[in-house]
Design a protein around this motif. Sequence first.
Motif, PDB file in Angstrom:
ATOM      1  N   ILE A 388     -71.560-106.367  27.801  1.00 30.84           N
ATOM      2  CA  ILE A 388     -72.853-106.343  27.093  1.00 30.84           C
ATOM      3  C   ILE A 388     -73.846-105.513  27.907  1.00 30.84           C
ATOM      4  O   ILE A 388     -74.551-104.657  27.385  1.00 30.84           O
ATOM      5  N   ARG A 389     -73.863-105.735  29.201  1.00 29.89           N
ATOM      6  CA  ARG A 389     -74.782-104.981  30.063  1.00 29.89           C
ATOM      7  C   ARG A 389     -74.353-103.516  30.195  1.00 29.89           C
ATOM      8  O   ARG A 389     -75.156-102.605  30.062  1.00 29.89           O
ATOM      9  N   GLU A 390     -73.065-103.311  30.470  1.00 24.76           N
ATOM     10  CA  GLU A 390     -72.610-101.953  30.777  1.00 24.76           C
ATOM     11  C   GLU A 390     -72.649-101.016  29.579  1.00 24.76           C
ATOM     12  O   GLU A 390     -72.700 -99.805  29.737  1.00 24.76           O
ATOM     13  N   GLY A 436     -81.919-102.828  33.504  1.00 21.64           N
ATOM     14  CA  GLY A 436     -81.590-102.146  34.754  1.00 21.64           C
ATOM     15  C   GLY A 436     -81.360-103.051  35.929  1.00 21.64           C
ATOM     16  O   GLY A 436     -81.156-104.260  35.799  1.00 21.64           O
ATOM     17  N   HIS A 437     -81.416-102.401  37.078  1.00 23.22           N
ATOM     18  CA  HIS A 437     -81.030-103.039  38.328  1.00 23.22           C
ATOM     19  C   HIS A 437     -82.294-103.569  38.998  1.00 23.22           C
ATOM     20  O   HIS A 437     -82.860-102.918  39.876  1.00 23.22           O
ATOM     21  N   ILE A 438     -82.715-104.754  38.553  1.00 27.65           N
ATOM     22  CA  ILE A 438     -83.989-105.256  39.052  1.00 27.65           C
ATOM     23  C   ILE A 438     -83.957-105.459  40.554  1.00 27.65           C
ATOM     24  O   ILE A 438     -84.944-105.225  41.247  1.00 27.65           O
ATOM     25  N   LEU A 443     -85.559 -99.322  36.974  1.00 29.95           N
ATOM     26  CA  LEU A 443     -85.703 -99.560  35.532  1.00 29.95           C
ATOM     27  C   LEU A 443     -85.022 -98.449  34.730  1.00 29.95           C
ATOM     28  O   LEU A 443     -85.227 -97.272  34.990  1.00 29.95           O
ATOM     29  N   HIS A 444     -84.223 -98.848  33.733  1.00 28.46           N
ATOM     30  CA  HIS A 444     -83.713 -97.877  32.764  1.00 28.46           C
ATOM     31  C   HIS A 444     -84.567 -98.034  31.510  1.00 28.46           C
ATOM     32  O   HIS A 444     -84.407 -99.001  30.765  1.00 28.46           O
ATOM     33  N   LEU A 445     -85.474 -97.111  31.331  1.00 29.23           N
ATOM     34  CA  LEU A 445     -86.337 -97.164  30.163  1.00 29.23           C
ATOM     35  C   LEU A 445     -85.780 -96.170  29.145  1.00 29.23           C
ATOM     36  O   LEU A 445     -85.607 -94.997  29.461  1.00 29.23           O
ATOM     37  N   ALA A 477     -84.115 -92.701  39.860  1.00 31.34           N
ATOM     38  CA  ALA A 477     -83.665 -93.718  40.811  1.00 31.34           C
ATOM     39  C   ALA A 477     -82.223 -93.501  41.197  1.00 31.34           C
ATOM     40  O   ALA A 477     -81.869 -93.605  42.361  1.00 31.34           O
ATOM     41  N   GLU A 478     -81.369 -93.183  40.188  1.00 31.46           N
ATOM     42  CA  GLU A 478     -79.936 -93.088  40.498  1.00 31.46           C
ATOM     43  C   GLU A 478     -79.202 -92.028  39.694  1.00 31.46           C
ATOM     44  O   GLU A 478     -78.073 -91.677  40.030  1.00 31.46           O
ATOM     45  N   HIS A 479     -79.782 -91.506  38.627  1.00 41.12           N
ATOM     46  CA  HIS A 479     -79.041 -90.547  37.806  1.00 41.12           C
ATOM     47  C   HIS A 479     -79.121 -89.126  38.328  1.00 41.12           C
ATOM     48  O   HIS A 479     -78.365 -88.268  37.905  1.00 41.12           O
TER      49      HIS A 479
HETATM   50 ZN   LIG Z   1     -77.938 -97.820  36.130  1.00 44.92          ZN
END
Ligand SMILES: [Zn+2]
Length: 523
Positions: A388-390, A436-438, A443-445, A477-479
């Motif tokens: 669900i998350r991924e 996202g990865h709190i 945040l993934h907006l 942040a990570e992409h």
């Molecule tokens: Zn991510």
Amino acid sequence: MMIAARCTRLGIPIVKNLTRVSSTSMFKSTDLNQHYIHSSVTCFPKCELTSKRYQIERGQFSTISEEDVNFFTNLLGHHRVINDETELEGYNIDWLGMVRGASSVLLKPKTTEEVSTILAYCNKRKLAVCPQGGNTGLVGGSVPVFDEIIISTALMNKVENVDTWLGVVTCQSGCVLEALDEHVSEYGLMIPLDLGAKGSCHIGGNVSTNAGGLRLLRYGSLHGSVLGVEAVLASGEIVDCLSAMKKDNTGYDLKQLFIGSEGTLGLVTKIAINCPPRPQSVNLAFLGLETFDDVLKTYKDAKKKLGEILSSCEFIDQSSIECVEKNLKLKAPIGAHPFYMLIETSGSNGIHDEEKLNVFLEEALGAGLVTDGTVATEPSRMHHIWSIRERIAEALINDGCTYKYDISLPLPHFYKMVEDMREHLGSNILRCCGYGHIGDGNLHLNITSKEFEKDLLNLIEPTIFEWTAKVNGSISAEHGVGFKKRNYIHYSKSSGAIALMKQLKALMDPNGILNPYKVLPDN
Ligand SMILES: [Zn+2]
Ligand SMILES: O=C(O)CC[C@@H](O)C(=O)O
């Protein structure tokens, strides 16, 4: 030992082709065209390639000739030089279907020496190249922009060594993350990185983009986990920084330059990565919460009360869950709530870990921070909850067009950004959601509309980057920065830092052939 590309952990491609699987199987699929038409989002359609902008930017490089193709064919053989337009299509388009290039040649080297010969040749001929792993990037960094030669790492998938004493794997850069993780699991180890695209992304792409993923909170970033890197410079020179030692303090840590530089300074060919022991017991809680303030307090408590067994802390808002339920027909394990959290523990003592998690949850329920929840310990239930998350990214694509933002923010500002963007965009959009990865302040907006709209993009950008800069966040942040964010990098990097990055680029790739138009800004 060779490890082959495998399907994602999630397996079934429920939404057309959109499950990220291995590059080969994805690109052979005719579904890709469906996806492409379905999204109908092409920022750079072929017609734009003849635009004035193209003429100017493309000017510094040579155009690939028949003689060049012959050189590559002599080196690699016919089957490792792809120039069939239909076959190339998938490699020219990014996973989101938003950035497309028009490369006419894709090369599939198997060894570092072949990469070296290719780059030395391209450098001499001033032919631009785009290194490509699993092509799962989300910022247009893994596809050509114009007609760069694509160098795929798909056949560079050998595991060279597993040091079971220190817990280090050394492998080629084209190993698929999930397959590599399965390989080291035979030795009781794990790769300290996990993300939704694990079934198709390559470890080389992960390292080149400094991918973060779902357990950075526990295992730290690849800048710490990667012990050694071998890379090939634009000149063809092989830079061997492939130490597999945990401690190597011999001067400048050059490998760090290749981690996160998105193939603009060198093409990563081999990696040595620290592998922690695989946890013996894993528990996963899926919680429902009423306010974002409760999310923050629950995260703080989880860190304090679960301590070293906390391995992941993720947050999802209701709009994201609604999207997964509607577009992927995946049902959340609890009823509707404004916010949800996934809290995972990983340890070595099942009874102790479960007890600790239960105490934490009971206290959270008692304090009214959490109003509902479920705990999974069986692999199939955990798998369902994780999917669900991924798969939110995949679900969002089915809305039509997704405008993606991967932002680091100080936690007190975290969800305010989603709320402010919702207000700012009003009824011009289908959805504005946050997840996202709190635990990493990431945040993934995501904003969606039925079709790509330039006016909407202009409404979102640069407002969203200005907002981020104002609270001292990061616009990636990570992409990574890739193609899409390069002209916004100044929101997160000082002019002095950008100038130094340009100097490094000029030193390591004087002709600018390595992944041009990526990371560094136009001016
Ligand atoms: Zn991510
Ligand atoms: O779709 C996104 O915006 C995030 C993708 C990925 O980084 C994730 O955490 O699921």
